[in-house]
Design a protein around this motif. Structure first.
Motif, PDB file in Angstrom:
ATOM      1  N   PRO A 653      13.250   5.786 -14.231  1.00 46.25           N
ATOM      2  CA  PRO A 653      12.732   5.991 -12.862  1.00 46.25           C
ATOM      3  C   PRO A 653      11.527   6.919 -12.887  1.00 46.25           C
ATOM      4  CG  PRO A 653      15.111   6.261 -12.936  1.00 46.25           C
ATOM      5  CD  PRO A 653      14.654   6.164 -14.362  1.00 46.25           C
ATOM      6  N   GLY A 654      10.504   6.548 -12.120  1.00 45.56           N
ATOM      7  CA  GLY A 654       9.288   7.352 -12.090  1.00 45.56           C
ATOM      8  C   GLY A 654       9.331   8.453 -11.063  1.00 45.56           C
ATOM      9  N   ASP A 655      10.175   8.352 -10.049  1.00 45.52           N
ATOM     10  CA  ASP A 655      10.303   9.397  -9.048  1.00 45.52           C
ATOM     11  C   ASP A 655      11.663   9.268  -8.399  1.00 45.52           C
ATOM     12  OD1 ASP A 655       9.902   7.093  -7.628  1.00 45.52           O
ATOM     13  OD2 ASP A 655       8.774   8.064  -6.020  1.00 45.52           O
ATOM     14  N   GLU A 656      12.020  10.267  -7.586  1.00 45.35           N
ATOM     15  CA  GLU A 656      13.349  10.311  -6.990  1.00 45.35           C
ATOM     16  C   GLU A 656      13.490   9.406  -5.790  1.00 45.35           C
ATOM     17  OE1 GLU A 656      14.207  13.966  -4.857  1.00 45.35           O
ATOM     18  OE2 GLU A 656      12.157  14.610  -5.213  1.00 45.35           O
ATOM     19  N   PHE A 657      12.397   8.777  -5.324  1.00 48.96           N
ATOM     20  CA  PHE A 657      12.472   7.973  -4.114  1.00 48.96           C
ATOM     21  C   PHE A 657      12.609   6.484  -4.413  1.00 48.96           C
ATOM     22  CE2 PHE A 657       9.961  11.760  -3.223  1.00 48.96           C
ATOM     23  CZ  PHE A 657      10.684  12.288  -2.179  1.00 48.96           C
ATOM     24  N   GLY A 658      12.525   6.092  -5.697  1.00 50.35           N
ATOM     25  CA  GLY A 658      12.642   4.690  -6.022  1.00 50.35           C
ATOM     26  C   GLY A 658      11.376   3.901  -5.825  1.00 50.35           C
ATOM     27  N   PHE A 659      10.232   4.550  -5.817  1.00 49.39           N
ATOM     28  CA  PHE A 659       8.966   3.853  -5.619  1.00 49.39           C
ATOM     29  C   PHE A 659       8.311   3.446  -6.937  1.00 49.39           C
ATOM     30  CE2 PHE A 659       8.956   6.295  -1.574  1.00 49.39           C
ATOM     31  CZ  PHE A 659       8.943   5.205  -0.736  1.00 49.39           C
ATOM     32  N   ALA A 660       8.654   4.073  -8.026  1.00 53.91           N
ATOM     33  CA  ALA A 660       7.910   3.847  -9.258  1.00 53.91           C
ATOM     34  C   ALA A 660       8.851   3.901 -10.450  1.00 53.91           C
ATOM     35  CB  ALA A 660       6.812   4.904  -9.419  1.00 53.91           C
ATOM     36  N   VAL A 661       8.420   3.259 -11.540  1.00 55.60           N
ATOM     37  CA  VAL A 661       9.111   3.351 -12.817  1.00 55.60           C
ATOM     38  C   VAL A 661       8.144   3.902 -13.842  1.00 55.60           C
ATOM     39  CG1 VAL A 661      10.745   1.488 -12.352  1.00 55.60           C
ATOM     40  CG2 VAL A 661       8.534   0.964 -13.363  1.00 55.60           C
ATOM     41  N   SER A 662       8.688   4.502 -14.876  1.00 50.34           N
ATOM     42  CA  SER A 662       7.893   5.075 -15.952  1.00 50.34           C
ATOM     43  C   SER A 662       8.185   4.313 -17.232  1.00 50.34           C
ATOM     44  CB  SER A 662       8.223   6.562 -16.131  1.00 50.34           C
ATOM     45  OG  SER A 662       7.583   7.077 -17.286  1.00 50.34           O
ATOM     46  N   VAL A 663       7.143   3.741 -17.841  1.00 44.81           N
ATOM     47  CA  VAL A 663       7.263   3.016 -19.107  1.00 44.81           C
ATOM     48  C   VAL A 663       6.724   3.922 -20.204  1.00 44.81           C
ATOM     49  CG1 VAL A 663       6.700   0.912 -20.361  1.00 44.81           C
ATOM     50  CG2 VAL A 663       6.877   0.872 -17.872  1.00 44.81           C
ATOM     51  N   GLN A 664       7.541   4.239 -21.189  1.00 43.20           N
ATOM     52  CA  GLN A 664       7.163   5.143 -22.259  1.00 43.20           C
ATOM     53  C   GLN A 664       7.336   4.446 -23.602  1.00 43.20           C
ATOM     54  OE1 GLN A 664       9.529   8.650 -21.876  1.00 43.20           O
ATOM     55  NE2 GLN A 664       8.784   9.168 -19.839  1.00 43.20           N
ATOM     56  N   TRP A 665       6.341   4.638 -24.507  1.00 39.92           N
ATOM     57  CA  TRP A 665       6.410   4.066 -25.843  1.00 39.92           C
ATOM     58  C   TRP A 665       5.745   5.019 -26.822  1.00 39.92           C
ATOM     59  CZ3 TRP A 665       3.334   2.239 -21.920  1.00 39.92           C
ATOM     60  CH2 TRP A 665       1.950   2.334 -22.096  1.00 39.92           C
ATOM     61  N   PRO A 666       6.100   4.929 -28.128  1.00 39.19           N
ATOM     62  CA  PRO A 666       5.470   5.806 -29.120  1.00 39.19           C
ATOM     63  C   PRO A 666       4.002   5.451 -29.296  1.00 39.19           C
ATOM     64  CG  PRO A 666       7.533   4.885 -29.946  1.00 39.19           C
ATOM     65  CD  PRO A 666       7.199   4.139 -28.706  1.00 39.19           C
ATOM     66  N   ALA A 667       3.164   6.462 -29.378  1.00 45.70           N
ATOM     67  CA  ALA A 667       1.737   6.237 -29.579  1.00 45.70           C
ATOM     68  C   ALA A 667       1.459   5.862 -31.031  1.00 45.70           C
ATOM     69  CB  ALA A 667       0.954   7.482 -29.196  1.00 45.70           C
ATOM     70  N   VAL A 668       0.466   5.016 -31.215  1.00 44.29           N
ATOM     71  CA  VAL A 668       0.015   4.597 -32.538  1.00 44.29           C
ATOM     72  C   VAL A 668      -1.389   5.132 -32.753  1.00 44.29           C
ATOM     73  CG1 VAL A 668      -0.431   2.636 -34.058  1.00 44.29           C
ATOM     74  CG2 VAL A 668       1.437   2.545 -32.407  1.00 44.29           C
ATOM     75  N   LEU A 669      -1.598   5.787 -33.875  1.00 45.29           N
ATOM     76  CA  LEU A 669      -2.864   6.457 -34.104  1.00 45.29           C
ATOM     77  C   LEU A 669      -4.038   5.482 -34.109  1.00 45.29           C
ATOM     78  CD1 LEU A 669      -4.350   9.077 -34.765  1.00 45.29           C
ATOM     79  CD2 LEU A 669      -3.906   8.643 -37.188  1.00 45.29           C
ATOM     80  N   GLN A 670      -3.828   4.281 -34.704  1.00 48.99           N
ATOM     81  CA  GLN A 670      -4.939   3.333 -34.821  1.00 48.99           C
ATOM     82  C   GLN A 670      -5.151   2.508 -33.566  1.00 48.99           C
ATOM     83  OE1 GLN A 670      -2.378   3.553 -36.845  1.00 48.99           O
ATOM     84  NE2 GLN A 670      -3.127   4.219 -38.858  1.00 48.99           N
ATOM     85  N   ALA A 671      -4.289   2.637 -32.588  1.00 47.67           N
ATOM     86  CA  ALA A 671      -4.387   1.780 -31.405  1.00 47.67           C
ATOM     87  C   ALA A 671      -5.564   2.188 -30.539  1.00 47.67           C
ATOM     88  CB  ALA A 671      -3.099   1.845 -30.598  1.00 47.67           C
ATOM     89  N   ALA A 672      -6.308   1.187 -30.071  1.00 45.13           N
ATOM     90  CA  ALA A 672      -7.401   1.426 -29.126  1.00 45.13           C
ATOM     91  C   ALA A 672      -7.013   1.045 -27.714  1.00 45.13           C
ATOM     92  CB  ALA A 672      -8.646   0.633 -29.544  1.00 45.13           C
ATOM     93  N   ALA A 673      -5.945   0.310 -27.561  1.00 46.35           N
ATOM     94  CA  ALA A 673      -5.485  -0.084 -26.232  1.00 46.35           C
ATOM     95  C   ALA A 673      -4.040  -0.525 -26.344  1.00 46.35           C
ATOM     96  CB  ALA A 673      -6.360  -1.207 -25.667  1.00 46.35           C
TER      97      ALA A 673
END
Length: 674
Positions: A653-673
């Motif tokens: 959940p991105g906030d307590e009101f149910g308006f948003a979600v949070s997508v999290q992933w490990p960062a890759v050093l070579q990634a440009a996007a």
């Protein structure tokens, strides 16, 4: 001025402010002489008995202040409660009779041991109780010695409910005398007051022992400006049930009329954050920054009358003047427990959001209809009044983001609507219980026509779409005429929001155009908090305040379609080619991959390592195919390097009101996007 955490301010009738230590000096002077308790028969004691709450209490010094709407109107400030009167009220609440309590206060023997001895001997008469209190000696052991802690002396506490009389001190301040603490009961709302039924009811097992009945009636005014709902847990008192103090200072029987619950305070509720806890008008005096010069333009400024709504742990104020800023609001709200304010000035109407630590703080603020606070040189009173008549029809809540118009459906096929039809898509809001949709020809600046819920045609009806709707189909429109739409929402208290900004123009479906391409889902263009009116895009009055859209825009450089139907075109990063979507089945028939290796330029693809996928996916890859979503389309980049699949992301959940979600992933050093 603040002294020991309690406010001492001059009366607005004084030409010069009193000394800063006026109250403390009076306490010091009285401490040199034996403390006395006022007699109700004294001439300077008011005949009227008031009902109030202990707003603040200095446990170390034993005095405090009482909040009461009636005394605030009469004296223009909170009522000071001396130490002797507070101690006397605590002794009586512990079971000590009045005559014995006066003797104990005068002698200074008010320990817990003495109070318990006097209460135990009260049935034998005042003289026996006095003797028992005098014979009781408090333990000489300090806290912690012998493994026992000395029992605390009887005392009042903040939020205690009291009956009291008033007399003026030598300096002219109102002082509480003949203070009597009331028993605070708990219960749940069985029947809240309504427009048709002015009297509600509270179910409480504790009330049976006090008044002999389990269901206690109460009027709307007894809970301040809190909108109670069935099942809410509340605290209250029954002033008519306890025995009062007559003119002789002895106990007198309560009147025989039916007791009603008073001083109702919301303790807890199972309602969602979208429920309206209060709908009222805040009458707020204007203030100046401390030490600021008295400019002629700031003198005698009228009080503000701001429509206000309470949701969860926040207040939303409407109709702010252009010169009202966050600092001026916090000079009042910081003393009421607020943690911050955000002001957003707009063209039509300006709004402010006031945050509290939780719903109990908001309920405590709403439960009192008069709040005294300190300005630079005087004490001011802010009042919570009922919403002015006719305000329900005025826009007193922030607008939604602008809706989206489309001539295609929001289904996966994206087929065109019937001729003369448009699809209106808007961002749902947790606070809304109904929506109103309006259309007009684009660029005409003419009158808006409301969409009829039953016929889905334009008309003049005022019926509304329910809270489960976030889109509607409008038929019977003129072909080859561009239309624009706007949406308003309504809350459970009946008030409405500002109308949203107009949507982008759109021409109704003509019936001869080919189906819309994939990815043209009208929901994909649904506005977010950042694309709507300035208010909802303002930091703090967006997601954090519960007024944002319930859809989220993809972050910069996200692959197209990474958010499903909510995807948006990806900005091109300078120097980096745009990312291509993988050939997943969700994207329809696969097309040519511009990033696929050209024959003869790169070695054949290598099967994925064992253990990186499930057995079925590994078998499919080993057979020459490639795993489906969520795996990448290839194991090698155009340059021939091995591209391992990313780790599985986390969705929270991105906030307590149910308006948003949070997508999290490990960062890759070579990634440009991503």
């Amino acid at each position: 001025l603040f002294r020991s955490g309690f406010f001492v301010a001059c009366s607005r009738r004084c030409e010069q402010p009193p000394p800063a230590d006026a109250m403390a000096a009076g306490e010091a002077a009285s401490s040199k002489a034996p403390p006395t308790v006022a007699n109700p028969e004294d001439e300077d004691v008011s005949r009227e008995v008031y009902l109030g709450v202990v707003k603040s209490y200095n446990d170390r010094r034993g005095f405090g202040f009482l909040a009461c709407a009636e005394t605030a109107d009469q004296y223009g400030r909170d009522v000071y409660m001396p130490k002797a009167e507070a101690t006397m009220a605590a002794l009586q609440a512990a079971g000590v009779d009045r005559e014995t309590g006066v003797s104990m206060v005068s002698s200074g023997n008010t320990s817990a041991v003495a109070a318990a001895a006097a209460a135990a001997a009260a049935h034998r008469g005042p003289e026996a109780a006095k003797a028992a209190a005098a014979a009781a000696q408090p333990s000489d052991k300090k806290d912690g010695e012998g493994g026992e802690k000395a029992a605390p002396a009887p005392r009042l506490a903040e939020e205690d409910l009291v009956l009291f009389r008033v007399r003026r001190s030598v300096e002219g301040y109102p002082q509480a005398v003949c203070v009597q603490r009331l028993r605070k009961l708990s219960g749940s709302v069985a029947r809240p007051p309504t427009a048709d039924q002015a009297v509600g009811a509270i179910a409480s097992d504790e009330a049976v022992a006090v008044c002999g009945r389990r269901e206690v009636p109460f009027e709307r005014a007894a809970c301040g400006q809190v909108r109670l709902g069935a099942g809410d847990e509340v605290t209250f008192c029954l002033p008519e049930a306890p025995r009062g103090i007559d003119g002789a200072g002895t106990s007198a029987a309560a009147p025989s009329k039916e007791p009603q619950a008073k001083m109702i305070s919301l303790a807890s509720t199972e309602r969602t954050n979208g429920s309206v806890l209060g709908c009222f008008t805040l009458v707020l005096p204007r203030t100046r920054p401390p030490g600021a010069p008295e400019e002629p333009s700031q003198l005698d400024r009228p009080n503000l009358q701001l429509p206000c709504h309470a949701f969860g742990d926040k207040l939303i104020l409407a109709g702010l003047p252009p010169d009202l800023d966050e600092a001026e609001l916090m000079r009042f709200f910081s003393k009421q427990g607020a943690t911050g304010t955000i002001v957003a000035h707009a063209r039509a109407c300006s709004f402010a959001s006031v945050s509290f630590q939780g719903t109990p703080d908001v309920a405590r603020f709403l439960g009192r209809t008069a709040h005294a606070f300190a300005d630079d040189k005087e004490t001011l009173i802010a009042r919570l009044a009922p919403l002015a008549p006719g305000m329900e029809a005025s826009a007193t809540l922030p607008a939604l983001p602008s809706p989206t118009l489309s001539s295609t459906s929001n289904s996966e096929a994206g087929e065109e609507l019937e001729p003369g039809s448009l699809l209106v898509v808007w961002s749902p809001l947790v606070l809304a219980v109904a929506y109103s949709v309006e259309l007009r020809p684009a660029g005409s600046n003419g009158a808006w026509a409301t969409v009829d819920v039953a016929s889905r045609r334009l008309g003049t009806s005022t019926n509304r779409f329910d809270s489960n709707c976030s889109s509607c189909r409008v038929t019977g429109l003129q072909l080859n005429t561009a239309y624009e739409a706007r949406v308003s929402y309504f809350t459970e208290c009946g008030t409405c929001s500002e109308a949203s900004e107009a949507s982008e123009p759109c021409v109704p479906a003509s019936g001869g155009a080919p189906p819309a391409p994939r990815g043209a889902d009208p929901v994909a263009a649904a506005p977010t908090a950042g694309t709507g009116p300035a208010l909802l895009g303002h930091s703090g009055l967006g997601v954090a305040e519960g007024f944002s859209a319930s859809t989220s825009a993809p972050p910069p450089f996200a692959a197209p379609g990474a958010f499903g139907s909510l995807g948006a075109p990806t900005p091109v990063m300078p120097g980096v080619p745009p990312a291509a979507p993988p050939n997943w089945s969700a994207w329809g028939p696969p097309g040519p991959d511009p990033y696929a290796p050209q024959p003869g330029l790169l070695p054949p693809p290598v099967p994925p390592p064992v253990g990186m996928h499930d057995p079925a996916a590994a078998a499919a890859a080993a057979a020459g195919g490639y795993p489906m979503a969520p795996q990448p389309p290839s194991w090698r980049s155009p340059s021939g390097l091995v591209v391992p699949p990313p780790a599985q992301p986390e969705l929270r959940p991105g906030d307590e009101f149910g308006f948003a979600v949070s997508v999290q992933w490990p960062a890759v050093l070579q990634a440009a996007a991503y």
